[in-house]
Design a protein around this motif. Sequence first.
Motif, PDB file in Angstrom:
ATOM      1  N   UNK A 104      -0.083   7.179  -7.962  1.00 15.81           N
ATOM      2  CA  UNK A 104       0.634   6.217  -7.119  1.00 15.81           C
ATOM      3  C   UNK A 104       0.141   6.377  -5.686  1.00 15.81           C
ATOM      4  N   UNK A 105      -0.259   5.273  -5.053  1.00 15.21           N
ATOM      5  CA  UNK A 105      -0.678   5.287  -3.652  1.00 15.21           C
ATOM      6  C   UNK A 105       0.293   4.418  -2.866  1.00 15.21           C
ATOM      7  N   UNK A 106       1.090   5.020  -2.001  1.00 20.03           N
ATOM      8  CA  UNK A 106       2.002   4.220  -1.191  1.00 20.03           C
ATOM      9  C   UNK A 106       1.208   3.539  -0.081  1.00 20.03           C
ATOM     10  N   UNK A 107       1.531   2.275   0.158  1.00 26.45           N
ATOM     11  CA  UNK A 107       0.775   1.525   1.146  1.00 26.45           C
ATOM     12  C   UNK A 107      -0.663   1.294   0.737  1.00 26.45           C
TER      13      UNK A 107
ATOM     14  N   UNK B 118      -0.567  12.299  -9.711  1.00 31.80           N
ATOM     15  CA  UNK B 118      -0.610  12.467  -8.261  1.00 31.80           C
ATOM     16  C   UNK B 118       0.104  11.313  -7.593  1.00 31.80           C
ATOM     17  N   UNK B 119       0.604  11.581  -6.400  1.00 30.41           N
ATOM     18  CA  UNK B 119       1.077  10.537  -5.513  1.00 30.41           C
ATOM     19  C   UNK B 119       0.438  10.793  -4.154  1.00 30.41           C
ATOM     20  N   UNK B 120      -0.105   9.738  -3.549  1.00 27.77           N
ATOM     21  CA  UNK B 120      -0.678   9.831  -2.214  1.00 27.77           C
ATOM     22  C   UNK B 120       0.303   9.165  -1.259  1.00 27.77           C
ATOM     23  N   UNK B 121       0.902   9.969  -0.393  1.00 25.43           N
ATOM     24  CA  UNK B 121       1.926   9.489   0.539  1.00 25.43           C
ATOM     25  C   UNK B 121       1.229   8.959   1.786  1.00 25.43           C
ATOM     26  N   UNK B 122       0.805   7.709   1.707  1.00 20.12           N
ATOM     27  CA  UNK B 122      -0.033   7.128   2.748  1.00 20.12           C
ATOM     28  C   UNK B 122       0.678   6.090   3.606  1.00 20.12           C
TER      29      UNK B 122
END
Length: 311
Positions: free
Chosen positions: A17-20, A93-97
Amino acid sequence: MAWNVHKPPRADGTTVLVTGGNAGIGYFTAEQLAAAGATVIIGSRSPRKATAAVDAITARVPGSQVRHIPLDLADLDSLKASVSHLDTDALDAVVLNAGIALDAPPREQNHRGHELMFATNHLGHFALVHRLAPWLNAAPAARIVTMGSFAARSERLDLDDPQSVRDYDPKRAYGRSKLAQMTFAFELDRRLRASGSTCMSVIAHPGGALDALTPPRPGIHRRSGSRHLLSLPARLLVQGKDAGAWPAVRATLDPDVRGGQLWGPGRLGLSGKPHLETPQAHMTDRPTGAALWTASTHLSGQSTRVDPFAS
């Protein structure tokens, strides 16, 4: 083995998951992860922009698996519904972007009364990570990758006034919100290790990443020829947002990455291939991390009774 930014390890069978992930560095992070074979979920406030990002990636990476979910980090009450759209058994994974950086606005608040940059950049991600715990715990060794910023280097958190109620300055508020993200990420790693979790928290930052040096993508980014030419001398120090995504991609995919590490561009921390950095002491200060965690728990309404990552 040397890290190849243009050919990272294959990530087939993983879900990220990639936020933004609909714009800027988040978009290029999503594109590069999809090119490596990961199933990518883009979290975005705008269905239109998210659809454009999915279309751009699938056009550039034939056969890629990309979809999007609604995600508004400034609205904590919406996060439960957002994660219900994940449609996966586990997140690797999650990328808190995602985040906002307003140029010179007056102080704004969300409906809970939280200052908007602090709410979006930090509190929303803090609450989201707790919501995602069941999916992250279901993966063999999930990674929580937080996108920090150079702006955090010169700031210090004021935990007596974390939302800049008394003394608001937009540039400082942004820097403090990014510092809060990074401080949270280091504290999260300490807590993950203490609890025996198989998850890890890793921090990345993009260095200096300019729109004018970023390659065009239909529906996502149009590059002005004149601005690009004028910005070419800056390439000696900074880079485009495609290269700004490299540290986050390495933090997500490199099998040698470890929890609590900070990855950034290798040339003066501003551009170049990603390398391991030594974080500044104010980012890793344990009392500050613990105090921020307590304040964030209170402000976001998270439960303090159960550690969602305890094994």
